[in-house]
Design a protein around this motif. Structure first.
Motif, PDB file in Angstrom:
ATOM      1  N   PRO A  90       0.830  -1.211   0.000  1.00 11.77           N
ATOM      2  CA  PRO A  90       0.000   0.000   0.000  1.00 11.77           C
ATOM      3  C   PRO A  90       0.860   1.254   0.000  1.00 11.77           C
ATOM      4  CG  PRO A  90      -0.814  -1.587   1.608  1.00 11.77           C
ATOM      5  CD  PRO A  90       0.496  -2.098   1.130  1.00 11.77           C
ATOM      6  N   MET A  91       0.471   2.217  -0.836  1.00 10.33           N
ATOM      7  CA  MET A  91       1.233   3.453  -1.008  1.00 10.33           C
ATOM      8  C   MET A  91       0.328   4.651  -0.748  1.00 10.33           C
ATOM      9  SD  MET A  91       4.214   2.176  -2.061  1.00 10.33           S
ATOM     10  CE  MET A  91       5.144   3.465  -2.905  1.00 10.33           C
ATOM     11  N   VAL A  92       0.910   5.749  -0.281  1.00  8.48           N
ATOM     12  CA  VAL A  92       0.166   6.982  -0.054  1.00  8.48           C
ATOM     13  C   VAL A  92       0.501   7.967  -1.168  1.00  8.48           C
ATOM     14  CG1 VAL A  92      -0.163   8.959   1.480  1.00  8.48           C
ATOM     15  CG2 VAL A  92       0.041   6.653   2.430  1.00  8.48           C
ATOM     16  N   LEU A  93      -0.537   8.531  -1.776  1.00 10.03           N
ATOM     17  CA  LEU A  93      -0.378   9.466  -2.885  1.00 10.03           C
ATOM     18  C   LEU A  93      -0.105  10.861  -2.334  1.00 10.03           C
ATOM     19  CD1 LEU A  93      -0.638   9.826  -5.997  1.00 10.03           C
ATOM     20  CD2 LEU A  93      -3.052  10.392  -5.593  1.00 10.03           C
ATOM     21  N   LEU A  94       0.995  11.472  -2.805  1.00 12.33           N
ATOM     22  CA  LEU A  94       1.391  12.797  -2.343  1.00 12.33           C
ATOM     23  C   LEU A  94       1.790  13.670  -3.524  1.00 12.33           C
ATOM     24  CD1 LEU A  94       3.508  11.714   0.743  1.00 12.33           C
ATOM     25  CD2 LEU A  94       1.405  13.077   0.842  1.00 12.33           C
ATOM     26  N   THR A  95       1.739  14.978  -3.313  1.00 16.45           N
ATOM     27  CA  THR A  95       2.137  15.925  -4.344  1.00 16.45           C
ATOM     28  C   THR A  95       3.215  16.852  -3.803  1.00 16.45           C
ATOM     29  OG1 THR A  95       0.626  17.744  -3.791  1.00 16.45           O
ATOM     30  CG2 THR A  95      -0.258  15.960  -5.142  1.00 16.45           C
ATOM     31  N   GLU A  96       3.961  17.435  -4.713  1.00 20.78           N
ATOM     32  CA  GLU A  96       4.812  18.576  -4.368  1.00 20.78           C
ATOM     33  C   GLU A  96       4.192  19.796  -5.032  1.00 20.78           C
ATOM     34  OE1 GLU A  96       9.043  20.344  -5.735  1.00 20.78           O
ATOM     35  OE2 GLU A  96       9.087  18.261  -5.039  1.00 20.78           O
ATOM     36  N   ARG A  97       3.832  20.787  -4.227  1.00 23.23           N
ATOM     37  CA  ARG A  97       3.156  21.962  -4.740  1.00 23.23           C
ATOM     38  C   ARG A  97       4.118  22.839  -5.539  1.00 23.23           C
ATOM     39  NH1 ARG A  97      -1.561  23.504  -2.334  1.00 23.23           N
ATOM     40  NH2 ARG A  97      -0.960  25.690  -2.107  1.00 23.23           N
ATOM     41  N   THR A  98       3.610  23.513  -6.547  1.00 23.79           N
ATOM     42  CA  THR A  98       4.456  24.382  -7.361  1.00 23.79           C
ATOM     43  C   THR A  98       4.918  25.588  -6.546  1.00 23.79           C
ATOM     44  OG1 THR A  98       2.437  25.406  -8.223  1.00 23.79           O
ATOM     45  CG2 THR A  98       3.475  23.711  -9.586  1.00 23.79           C
ATOM     46  N   ALA A  99       6.019  26.192  -6.985  1.00 21.76           N
ATOM     47  CA  ALA A  99       6.691  27.230  -6.202  1.00 21.76           C
ATOM     48  C   ALA A  99       5.944  28.553  -6.180  1.00 21.76           C
ATOM     49  CB  ALA A  99       8.106  27.447  -6.739  1.00 21.76           C
ATOM     50  N   ASP A 180       5.200  17.879  -8.769  1.00 16.33           N
ATOM     51  CA  ASP A 180       5.599  16.472  -8.752  1.00 16.33           C
ATOM     52  C   ASP A 180       4.495  15.673  -8.092  1.00 16.33           C
ATOM     53  OD1 ASP A 180       7.102  14.199  -9.094  1.00 16.33           O
ATOM     54  OD2 ASP A 180       8.524  14.616  -7.477  1.00 16.33           O
ATOM     55  N   LEU A 181       4.317  14.453  -8.554  1.00  9.14           N
ATOM     56  CA  LEU A 181       3.333  13.527  -8.014  1.00  9.14           C
ATOM     57  C   LEU A 181       4.059  12.221  -7.725  1.00  9.14           C
ATOM     58  CD1 LEU A 181       0.262  13.060  -7.463  1.00  9.14           C
ATOM     59  CD2 LEU A 181       0.087  12.241  -9.811  1.00  9.14           C
ATOM     60  N   PHE A 182       3.941  11.722  -6.502  1.00 16.38           N
ATOM     61  CA  PHE A 182       4.712  10.529  -6.136  1.00 16.38           C
ATOM     62  C   PHE A 182       3.969   9.745  -5.065  1.00 16.38           C
ATOM     63  CE2 PHE A 182       5.955  13.993  -3.425  1.00 16.38           C
ATOM     64  CZ  PHE A 182       6.134  13.439  -2.164  1.00 16.38           C
ATOM     65  N   GLU A 183       4.477   8.549  -4.762  1.00 13.05           N
ATOM     66  CA  GLU A 183       3.879   7.684  -3.753  1.00 13.05           C
ATOM     67  C   GLU A 183       4.935   7.266  -2.738  1.00 13.05           C
ATOM     68  OE1 GLU A 183       2.025   4.377  -5.731  1.00 13.05           O
ATOM     69  OE2 GLU A 183       0.777   5.671  -7.013  1.00 13.05           O
ATOM     70  N   VAL A 184       4.488   7.098  -1.496  1.00 10.12           N
ATOM     71  CA  VAL A 184       5.361   6.686  -0.398  1.00 10.12           C
ATOM     72  C   VAL A 184       4.715   5.479   0.279  1.00 10.12           C
ATOM     73  CG1 VAL A 184       6.414   7.360   1.804  1.00 10.12           C
ATOM     74  CG2 VAL A 184       6.181   9.042  -0.045  1.00 10.12           C
ATOM     75  N   PRO A 185       5.486   4.447   0.608  1.00  8.76           N
ATOM     76  CA  PRO A 185       4.889   3.281   1.270  1.00  8.76           C
ATOM     77  C   PRO A 185       4.169   3.669   2.564  1.00  8.76           C
ATOM     78  CG  PRO A 185       7.116   2.776   0.531  1.00  8.76           C
ATOM     79  CD  PRO A 185       6.932   4.252   0.326  1.00  8.76           C
ATOM     80  N   LEU A 186       2.946   3.181   2.720  1.00  9.68           N
ATOM     81  CA  LEU A 186       2.191   3.458   3.937  1.00  9.68           C
ATOM     82  C   LEU A 186       2.936   2.939   5.160  1.00  9.68           C
ATOM     83  CD1 LEU A 186      -0.421   4.454   5.294  1.00  9.68           C
ATOM     84  CD2 LEU A 186      -1.430   2.204   4.805  1.00  9.68           C
ATOM     85  N   ALA A 187       3.587   1.798   5.035  1.00  9.60           N
ATOM     86  CA  ALA A 187       4.326   1.230   6.163  1.00  9.60           C
ATOM     87  C   ALA A 187       5.445   2.152   6.606  1.00  9.60           C
ATOM     88  CB  ALA A 187       4.879  -0.144   5.790  1.00  9.60           C
ATOM     89  N   PHE A 188       6.096   2.832   5.681  1.00 13.27           N
ATOM     90  CA  PHE A 188       7.156   3.787   6.025  1.00 13.27           C
ATOM     91  C   PHE A 188       6.576   4.943   6.839  1.00 13.27           C
ATOM     92  CE2 PHE A 188       9.351   7.762   5.191  1.00 13.27           C
ATOM     93  CZ  PHE A 188      10.693   7.446   5.361  1.00 13.27           C
ATOM     94  N   LEU A 189       5.439   5.473   6.404  1.00 12.97           N
ATOM     95  CA  LEU A 189       4.854   6.646   7.052  1.00 12.97           C
ATOM     96  C   LEU A 189       4.265   6.315   8.418  1.00 12.97           C
ATOM     97  CD1 LEU A 189       3.138   8.156   3.911  1.00 12.97           C
ATOM     98  CD2 LEU A 189       5.191   9.027   5.047  1.00 12.97           C
ATOM     99  N   LEU A 190       3.869   5.063   8.640  1.00 10.24           N
ATOM    100  CA  LEU A 190       3.280   4.661   9.915  1.00 10.24           C
ATOM    101  C   LEU A 190       4.279   3.934  10.800  1.00 10.24           C
ATOM    102  CD1 LEU A 190      -0.345   3.621   8.884  1.00 10.24           C
ATOM    103  CD2 LEU A 190       0.553   5.855   9.539  1.00 10.24           C
ATOM    104  N   ASN A 191       5.560   4.172  10.549  1.00 13.66           N
ATOM    105  CA  ASN A 191       6.633   3.646  11.392  1.00 13.66           C
ATOM    106  C   ASN A 191       7.330   4.828  12.060  1.00 13.66           C
ATOM    107  OD1 ASN A 191       8.848   2.522  12.596  1.00 13.66           O
ATOM    108  ND2 ASN A 191       9.532   1.380  10.786  1.00 13.66           N
ATOM    109  N   PRO A 192       7.169   5.009  13.373  1.00 16.60           N
ATOM    110  CA  PRO A 192       7.750   6.175  14.043  1.00 16.60           C
ATOM    111  C   PRO A 192       9.274   6.247  13.972  1.00 16.60           C
ATOM    112  CG  PRO A 192       6.092   5.152  15.423  1.00 16.60           C
ATOM    113  CD  PRO A 192       6.350   4.210  14.275  1.00 16.60           C
TER     114      PRO A 192
END
Length: 240
Positions: A90-99, A180-192
């Motif tokens: 499972p991945m979390v969808l994230l964006t990088e906002r324009t400058a 930019d549009l990218f994904e990050v593993p949910l497990a990474f984000l929910l690991n303190p």
């Protein structure tokens, strides 16, 4: 600050991550990492487990709800989509906002934005904004529920809407809003162990926040501020 990878002598141009003068969150020292806290187990991250968690939510308390105000403006309601893409991992969808955007330019964010009077609910706002911002059709999203509102220092009252996103969705980022549009593993984000704490004291200003830098093999995405705070609350919800 995250050290740059070895490379040519010419330094890359790093986009600012804050509208505050002389403030770059990447340069603020890390005062702690929460690797003493347990990660959310992988079996809790399946679609079945996530549906069950939101269908019968536990008793819990969010950890981060209100940022220190840094912008004098009228409060505005907004929603974001914490979209979990149902890949093998499972991945979390994230964006990088324009400058050039007026608020939170250059920052990592969930798809989302300001509520319109016509929106029937926070979920309707999140789905509409996600479609406008990254081209995600609501037909590909199963809304699970909401997390508590999060108030930013720029006076946005944000409702995070958690949803499952089908992996065969077709995305078309709006180039005006999304760099930019990218994904990050949910497990990474929910690991303190990946949750870093920062404290900033200068000229009478005291601020604290989390960061969760993620390197995807080509680029380090600096997740911090409101996005990291909402993810920290999601961690607390999932561990309750």
């Amino acid at each position: 600050m995250i050290p740059p990878a070895p490379g040519p002598a010419v330094s890359p141009v790093i986009a600012p991550l804050s509208s505050l003068p002389d403030f770059d969150p990447r340069r603020v020292p890390v005062v702690g990492v929460d690797d003493h806290l347990p990660a959310v187990p992988h079996e809790a991250l399946t679609p079945v487990a996530l549906r069950a968690r939101f269908a019968t939510p536990p008793m819990w308390e969010p950890e981060v709800l209100l940022e220190k105000k840094f912008m004098d403006r009228e409060p505005a309601h907004a929603s974001v989509l914490l979209g979990i893409v149902l890949r093998e991992q499972p991945m979390v969808l994230l964006t990088e906002r324009t400058a050039h955007l007026s608020t939170h330019s250059g920052q990592v964010a969930f798809p989302g934005g300001r509520a319109d009077p016509e929106d029937a609910s926070p979920a309707a706002t999140a789905l509409r904004e996600a479609q406008e911002e990254v081209g995600l059709s609501p037909a590909f999203v199963e809304v699970l529920g909401n997390l508590p509102t999060y108030v930013t220092g720029s006076s946005f009252i944000i409702t995070p809407v958690v949803g499952l996103v089908q992996p065969d969705c077709v995305l078309q980022p709006n180039p005006y809003e999304v760099a930019d549009l990218f994904e990050v593993p949910l497990a990474f984000l929910l690991n303190p162990a990946n949750h870093r704490r920062h404290v900033y004291d200068r000229d009478g200003v005291h601020r604290e926040w989390f960061s969760m830098p993620y390197h995807d093999g080509a680029k380090t995405h600096f997740i911090w501020g409101a996005t990291a705070g909402m993810l920290r609350n999601f961690y607390r919800f999932m561990r309750a």
